[in-house]
Design a protein around this motif. Sequence first.
Motif, PDB file in Angstrom:
ATOM      1  N   CYS A   1       0.822  -1.206   0.000  1.00  0.00           N
ATOM      2  CA  CYS A   1       0.000   0.000   0.000  1.00  0.00           C
ATOM      3  C   CYS A   1       0.857   1.257   0.000  1.00  0.00           C
ATOM      4  O   CYS A   1       0.692   2.134  -0.833  1.00  0.00           O
ATOM      5  CB  CYS A   1      -0.943   0.012   1.189  1.00  0.00           C
ATOM      6  SG  CYS A   1      -1.966   1.481   1.205  1.00  0.00           S
TER       7      CYS A   1
ATOM      8  N   CYS B   1       0.874   3.590   2.341  1.00  0.00           N
ATOM      9  CA  CYS B   1       0.282   4.753   3.001  1.00  0.00           C
ATOM     10  C   CYS B   1       1.051   5.072   4.283  1.00  0.00           C
ATOM     11  O   CYS B   1       1.722   4.215   4.845  1.00  0.00           O
ATOM     12  CB  CYS B   1      -1.196   4.503   3.302  1.00  0.00           C
ATOM     13  SG  CYS B   1      -1.516   3.179   4.482  1.00  0.00           S
TER      14      CYS B   1
ATOM     15  N   CYS C   1      -7.247   2.991   6.290  1.00  0.00           N
ATOM     16  CA  CYS C   1      -6.864   2.991   4.874  1.00  0.00           C
ATOM     17  C   CYS C   1      -7.687   1.956   4.123  1.00  0.00           C
ATOM     18  O   CYS C   1      -7.765   0.805   4.528  1.00  0.00           O
ATOM     19  CB  CYS C   1      -5.378   2.688   4.726  1.00  0.00           C
ATOM     20  SG  CYS C   1      -4.887   2.564   3.003  1.00  0.00           S
TER      21      CYS C   1
ATOM     22  N   CYS D   1      -5.364  -1.080   2.682  1.00  0.00           N
ATOM     23  CA  CYS D   1      -4.608  -2.037   3.501  1.00  0.00           C
ATOM     24  C   CYS D   1      -5.158  -2.198   4.909  1.00  0.00           C
ATOM     25  O   CYS D   1      -4.604  -2.964   5.703  1.00  0.00           O
ATOM     26  CB  CYS D   1      -3.134  -1.657   3.541  1.00  0.00           C
ATOM     27  SG  CYS D   1      -2.809  -0.152   4.482  1.00  0.00           S
TER      28      CYS D   1
HETATM   29 ZN    ZN Z   1      -2.785   1.747   3.253  1.00  0.00          ZN
END
Ligand code: ZN
Length: 289
Positions: free
Chosen positions: A232, A234, A265, A268
């Motif tokens: 991901c 993030c 998120c 994820c």
């Molecule tokens: Zn994420």
Amino acid sequence: MDHVLIATAYNNEARIYVATTKNLVEKARIIHSTEPTATAALGRLLTVGGLMVPMYKDNSLVTLKIDGDGPIGSMLVDINNNGLLRAYIKNPGVYIKDNKTGKLAVGAAVGNGTLTVLRDPQLKNSFSSSVNLQTGEIGDDFTYYFTLSEQTPSSVGVGVLVSKEVLYAGGFIIQLLPNASEKTITQIEEILKNLTGITNMFKDGLKTLDILKLLSNNTEKLLSTTTLKYHCGCTKEYYETALMKLDNEFLDKLIYEDKGAEIICRYCNTKYDFTIEDLKKIQDNKKVM
Ligand code: ZN
């Protein structure tokens, strides 16, 4: 390990991509708790994403988006050309089968709608192109997309075999180059007609390179192999920036009514907690901007 191969074949008259994506799809299944039909649909989209990794150079970011009127709703796959992918599905709890064949009914689960490819959405020279979904089976839809939108006659085959877990997943894309001869086209059509389906080939013990040889009739020239991974990427900072874009009234509500914010998120499931202090700091930074 999951990977994608790219090769030229038929004396440079065609380009072939082959990918195995079992771990990628299994990771998506676990993150999103998808039921089998949703697993297959999202897995096919992730597989197309994996196959498209070698199509883009530099630090391209590409988003594949399916918006359908079926029970799944929408799906997103983000690709970066280093082979990192992440996915989102609106309704993961979809499990429908075709009454006649007993197979997972991906087309019915996706429904009618659009397929969109967004390239570098964060940049000025971003590019976006949409086509109508043909069957919702994903492979057919991308065959249509490449042929219509990118003017590259293509054949896309993607498959996911899932019982409780993902057993096999992968796919291929064959693209004809402008100089393709009638003879090559006929040869490829013949091969595609006799193909047993990608998950069956994996089940029979074939590896990506074997499938490449089969599709290319042993004329392949392998160009590169790229590892594929679900990632991901993030961070809390990323969501801070997102919160900074909200208006002050809304931030006030988060601070004084909700006493903080929790962001999960969607790619994820990582949870980010923003305390009252965090949110006040975001408001202060907003003033400076
Ligand atoms: Zn994420």
